[in-house]
Design a protein around this motif. Structure first.
Motif, PDB file in Angstrom:
ATOM      1  N   GLU A  65      -2.462 -14.505  -2.213  1.00 22.73           N
ATOM      2  CA  GLU A  65      -2.066 -15.914  -2.284  1.00 22.73           C
ATOM      3  C   GLU A  65      -2.435 -16.682  -1.020  1.00 22.73           C
ATOM      4  O   GLU A  65      -2.820 -17.852  -1.078  1.00 22.73           O
ATOM      5  CB  GLU A  65      -0.559 -16.028  -2.539  1.00 22.73           C
ATOM      6  CG  GLU A  65      -0.133 -15.600  -3.934  1.00 22.73           C
ATOM      7  CD  GLU A  65       1.342 -15.881  -4.171  1.00 22.73           C
ATOM      8  OE1 GLU A  65       1.955 -16.625  -3.365  1.00 22.73           O
ATOM      9  OE2 GLU A  65       1.889 -15.346  -5.150  1.00 22.73           O
ATOM     10  N   LEU A  66      -2.297 -16.047   0.152  1.00 16.91           N
ATOM     11  CA  LEU A  66      -2.534 -16.730   1.419  1.00 16.91           C
ATOM     12  C   LEU A  66      -3.997 -17.155   1.541  1.00 16.91           C
ATOM     13  O   LEU A  66      -4.892 -16.318   1.442  1.00 16.91           O
ATOM     14  CB  LEU A  66      -2.174 -15.799   2.582  1.00 16.91           C
ATOM     15  CG  LEU A  66      -2.287 -16.400   3.992  1.00 16.91           C
ATOM     16  CD1 LEU A  66      -1.223 -17.467   4.194  1.00 16.91           C
ATOM     17  CD2 LEU A  66      -2.148 -15.308   5.046  1.00 16.91           C
ATOM     18  N   PRO A  67      -4.269 -18.460   1.742  1.00 16.23           N
ATOM     19  CA  PRO A  67      -5.668 -18.918   1.821  1.00 16.23           C
ATOM     20  C   PRO A  67      -6.419 -18.264   2.981  1.00 16.23           C
ATOM     21  O   PRO A  67      -5.836 -17.824   3.968  1.00 16.23           O
ATOM     22  CB  PRO A  67      -5.521 -20.433   2.049  1.00 16.23           C
ATOM     23  CG  PRO A  67      -4.159 -20.775   1.567  1.00 16.23           C
ATOM     24  CD  PRO A  67      -3.314 -19.572   1.858  1.00 16.23           C
ATOM     25  N   GLY A  68      -7.739 -18.242   2.856  1.00 22.36           N
ATOM     26  CA  GLY A  68      -8.592 -17.687   3.891  1.00 22.36           C
ATOM     27  C   GLY A  68      -9.140 -16.324   3.518  1.00 22.36           C
ATOM     28  O   GLY A  68      -8.854 -15.778   2.449  1.00 22.36           O
ATOM     29  N   VAL A  69      -9.963 -15.782   4.413  1.00 24.20           N
ATOM     30  CA  VAL A  69     -10.525 -14.437   4.229  1.00 24.20           C
ATOM     31  C   VAL A  69     -10.169 -13.623   5.458  1.00 24.20           C
ATOM     32  O   VAL A  69     -10.621 -13.923   6.569  1.00 24.20           O
ATOM     33  CB  VAL A  69     -12.060 -14.483   4.049  1.00 24.20           C
ATOM     34  CG1 VAL A  69     -12.604 -13.066   3.881  1.00 24.20           C
ATOM     35  CG2 VAL A  69     -12.448 -15.346   2.865  1.00 24.20           C
TER      36      VAL A  69
END
Length: 336
Positions: free
Chosen positions: A302-306
């Motif tokens: 769920e947490l945005p980013g890579v």
């Protein structure tokens, strides 16, 4: 100067508009336009410029013709479609040998024949530098197109082939080491990439991909595109990234870090996709059927980013760092 991503965003804002037959515009590997019945047309353009994408000092002209086709077919593969037609715009310097031109056209012809794709038109101009710009037109079933935006939380992240091989091959060419026999698979990955058209079609046809993209700018950037499109995040496991056995010794010879080549090196033209964990056995069976390595390398979250997770021998995380959009950029922000 604007970054490449910011420039594309600006172009997309200026290109806003709708049409009854436009299904997908700017923002995926191909534009998608409704065709007859339950079919759609897939359209994409890629350009190769001397001094930017290739150097004839080490790139055989016939392989350059092959690569010009391959990088376009890869976009259609990323949508799960089949390439049908190509348009070629060719910019030739006045000083370019007719033998070189003929070899490039031979490579184009061979690649079109091998992919059952027809060259149906284009344009020719005199140019200060050699430039090949191709537009591919593919076809697919409307309900089977795989977009970037379909990834779901809990999906596993998959990649075909090896990461970083083409970037290492490019550096070997630049440093005059292309003739080193031990590193020939890496050099070939740069000079003559293989578009994963059959894999893309099968993943699409069998419903084994929620989201998909080809790797042209490095997995750090291309996975970020999937995340941004789907409003989702990703966690990559560093020890699961597929590394060709020749990459570490080549990287040592070049004075480069293998992990950087795998994360940030462009032009792998492998497929990157997400799928439900329940599809693992089917994906591995497909990989075995095609004799093509396909590996699970992370999870959508769920947490945005890579985020890249690196672990010790006991499996305990030793570092977690953000790597989104850290791949190749034609217009890096610090280029001024």
């Amino acid at each position: 100067m604007l970054s490449e991503r910011a420039l594309i965003d600006q172009i997309a804002r200026r290109a806003q508009g709708t049409a009854p037959d436009l299904i997908q515009g700017i923002g995926d590997d191909c534009a998608v336009i409704a065709g007859p019945g339950n079919t759609v047309w897939l359209l994409s353009t890629d350009t190769l410029v001397a001094g930017v994408h290739f150097d004839l000092a080490w790139h055989p002209p016939r392989l350059l013709g092959h690569k010009a086709v391959a990088v376009n077919l890869s976009d259609v593969a990323a949508m799960g479609g089949a390439p049908r037609f190509l348009l070629l715009s060719l910019g030739l310097p006045a000083t370019l040998s007719s033998v070189v031109t003929e070899e490039i056209l031979h490579g184009l012809q061979e690649s079109c024949r091998d992919s059952s794709c027809l060259l149906v038109g284009g344009d020719t101009v005199q140019s200060p530098v050699l430039t090949l710009s191709l537009t591919v037109i593919g076809q697919h079933t409307k309900t089977e197109v795989v977009y970037r935006h379909g990834a779901r939380t809990g999906d596993l992240i998959w990649v075909s082939g090896w990461l970083g091989s083409a970037a290492a091959g490019l550096e070997l060419c630049r440093q005059g080491l292309a003739a080193h026999a031990d590193f020939s698979p890496l050099v070939t990955a740069h000079l003559a990439p293989t578009p994963r058209c059959r894999l893309g079609r099968e993943l699409s046809r069998r419903g084994l991909a929620h989201a998909m993209q080809d790797i042209s700018d490095g997995i750090a950037t291309d996975l970020a595109h999937i995340c941004t499109a789907g409003h989702i995040g990703a966690r990559l496991e560093g020890d699961l990234l597929p590394c060709h056995p020749l990459l570490p010794p080549a990287a040592e010879r070049l004075g480069l870090a293998p992990l950087d080549l795998m994360l940030r090196g462009g032009e792998d033209y492998e497929l990157l996709w997400t799928a439900a964990p329940t599809e693992t056995a089917a994906i591995l069976a497909l990989a075995e059927e095609m004799a093509l390595p396909c590996r699970q390398i992370g999870t959508m979250v769920e947490l945005p980013g890579v985020q890249l997770v690196q672990r010790d021998l006991q499996g305990t995380p030793t570092s977690v760092r953000e790597i989104a959009y850290q791949g190749y950029d034609h217009f890096p922000a610090n280029s001024l």
